[in-house]
Design an enzyme around this catalytic site. Structure first.
Site, short mmCIF file in Angstrom:
data_model
loop_
_atom_site.label_atom_id
_atom_site.label_comp_id
_atom_site.label_asym_id
_atom_site.label_seq_id
_atom_site.Cartn_x
_atom_site.Cartn_y
_atom_site.Cartn_z
N ALA A 97 0.14 -1.58 -0.16
CA ALA A 97 0.02 0.07 -0.12
C ALA A 97 1.33 1.18 0.31
O ALA A 97 0.72 1.89 0.82
CB ALA A 97 -1.01 0.05 1.04
N GLY A 121 0.63 4.10 -0.84
CA GLY A 121 0.03 5.50 -0.22
C GLY A 121 0.15 5.57 1.23
O GLY A 121 0.19 6.60 1.63
N ASP A 122 -0.34 4.23 1.79
CA ASP A 122 0.17 4.18 3.32
C ASP A 122 1.64 4.92 3.71
O ASP A 122 2.35 4.76 4.73
CB ASP A 122 0.38 3.10 3.72
CG ASP A 122 -1.35 3.35 3.99
OD1 ASP A 122 -2.18 3.94 4.15
OD2 ASP A 122 -2.08 1.16 4.45
N VAL A 123 2.94 4.47 2.59
CA VAL A 123 4.33 5.00 2.98
C VAL A 123 3.96 6.00 2.11
O VAL A 123 5.19 7.31 3.12
CB VAL A 123 5.29 4.51 1.83
CG1 VAL A 123 6.49 4.48 2.02
CG2 VAL A 123 5.38 2.95 2.47
#
Length: 395
Positions: free
Chosen positions: A171, A173-175
């Site tokens: 994911a 986007g979570d990073v």
């Protein structure tokens, strides 16, 4: 010496990745981050592999969680219980910043919306991160970080020519979003120091991912470029001797190209393809010719030879290679921690050096590890804690 953010207090309601990665940065730099959790709605990060010693049923054994939540404290509060919400409000009164990454509207529904937080703690900063943010036509869109890869164009531009859109293997986007969330929180704190006013910080994962790739959109060809570059040639990965061994090579000008050919003993290639235009025109044939030459070479030896010749090149490291990288070890990137369940482990430290206010990495907390300490600090007596625990408000 203390960390750069020593004295900053954060009530961290976030879970999984997008919020916790930002609060990890703040905690590693000295902020006191209290992570609000619940055994009744376990952080999905605690259920994420890999698990130490295969302990998949142990909610304190996730290495994913351990890496994402270093240097924090953990308390358990049942936010579905009104008595639990009242305890959470005490934490808000204690905090400088509240962080959450629930679906839009959740904090309002449980009585912890921004207006309420301002009444409890004037000047509070509420920092929210979600897939699409809380304003605009996509406000309220639900999903995870990999959905942001589709909405931001990342999935369309990745993969090999002629293939379907390729989702990142994590994911992403979570990073990416936490980096922007951290900057936004620090900016809000700076503004409050000058004005005395708090604010509601709103970070969108989709917009964050558009931001990091925005310069590519204008120059993207109709066909996916894969590893090719519009200027540098060659620009890709090539096999080396051994199983699944690869080296990345990028030549930004003709002199680096000639140096590459000299190291590989391929002067004829340099003569036949003297400039970048010629090399791009013959890309498939040239890539195969280079692969034939590098496949017989030891990767580490070739990397050193190319570096000495001024050619940008690096071995392609797998996870084990990264963990054992002598360069990262020498830079102090991995900090030793000792976790009561996981045991001794090295956790990634922030990728920068603040010599006068160094980071201090400690192990991630076990679930509810700091209940007695934190709840006493916000005014609950031992009898209060015991009663609320028994009633299920602190669970």
């Amino acid at each position: 010496m203390t960390g750069a953010l020593h004295g900053l207090k954060i009530a961290d309601f976030s879970w999984v990745g997008a919020g916790p990665r930002a609060t990890k940065d703040l905690a590693d730099n000295g902020a006191t981050v209290v992570k609000i959790e619940s055994a009744r709605r376990l952080d999905l990060g605690r259920r994420s592999p890999p698990f130490a010693k295969g302990q998949s049923k142990n909610h304190d054994a996730s290495l994913f969680f351990a890496q994402t939540n270093t240097s924090k404290k953990s308390v358990t509060i049942n936010l579905s219980d009104p008595a639990g919400v009242e305890v959470a409000k005490r934490l808000v009164a204690w905090a400088d910043v509240v962080v959450e990454n629930f679906g839009p509207g959740y904090m309002d529904r449980i009585g912890l919306g921004y207006e309420t937080l301002q009444q409890i703690r004037p000047g509070i900063i509420l920092a929210s991160v979600s897939v699409a943010g809380r304003t605009g036509p996509m406000a309220g869109f639900r999903g995870y970080g990999n959905i942001a890869a589709a909405q931001s164009g990342h999935a369309d531009m990745t993969g090999w020519p002629g293939t379907e859109p390729h989702m990142p293997p994590l994911a992403y986007g979570d990073v990416v979003a936490p980096m922007f969330l951290t900057v936004a929180i620090l900016s809000a704190l700076e503004a409050r120091d000058r004005t005395g006013q708090g604010c509601h910080v709103d970070v969108s994962q989709i917009e964050s991912m558009v931001h990091v790739a925005g310069d590519l959109f204008a120059g993207m060809p109709e066909e996916k470029p894969a590893n090719d570059d519009p200027v540098m040639a060659p620009h890709g990965v090539f096999p080396c001797a051994g199983e699944d061994a690869w080296i990345a090579i990028a030549c930004e000008d003709d002199s680096q190209w000639r140096a590459l050919c000299a190291v590989l003993g391929a002067g004829d290639l340099a003569t036949r393809h003297p400039d970048a235009a010629a090399r791009r025109a013959a890309a498939p044939v040239l890539s195969q010719a280079l692969s034939d030459l590098t496949a017989a070479r030891d990767g580490a030896t070739l990397e050193q030879a190319l570096a000495a010749a001024g050619v940008p090149a690096s071995l392609v490291l797998d996870g084990k290679g990264v963990a054992e990288s002598t360069a990262l070890q020498a830079a102090g990137h991995f900090a030793p921690t000792d976790h009561p369940v996981i045991g001794p482990a090295r956790m990634p430290a922030p990728p920068y050096d603040l010599p006068d206010t160094p980071v201090a990495i400690t192990a991630s907390p076990c679930l509810g590890q700091h209940n007695a300490e934190v709840f006493a600090e916000i005014g609950l007596s031992a009898d209060d804690i015991a009663r609320l625990t028994k009633e299920g408000a602190l669970a």
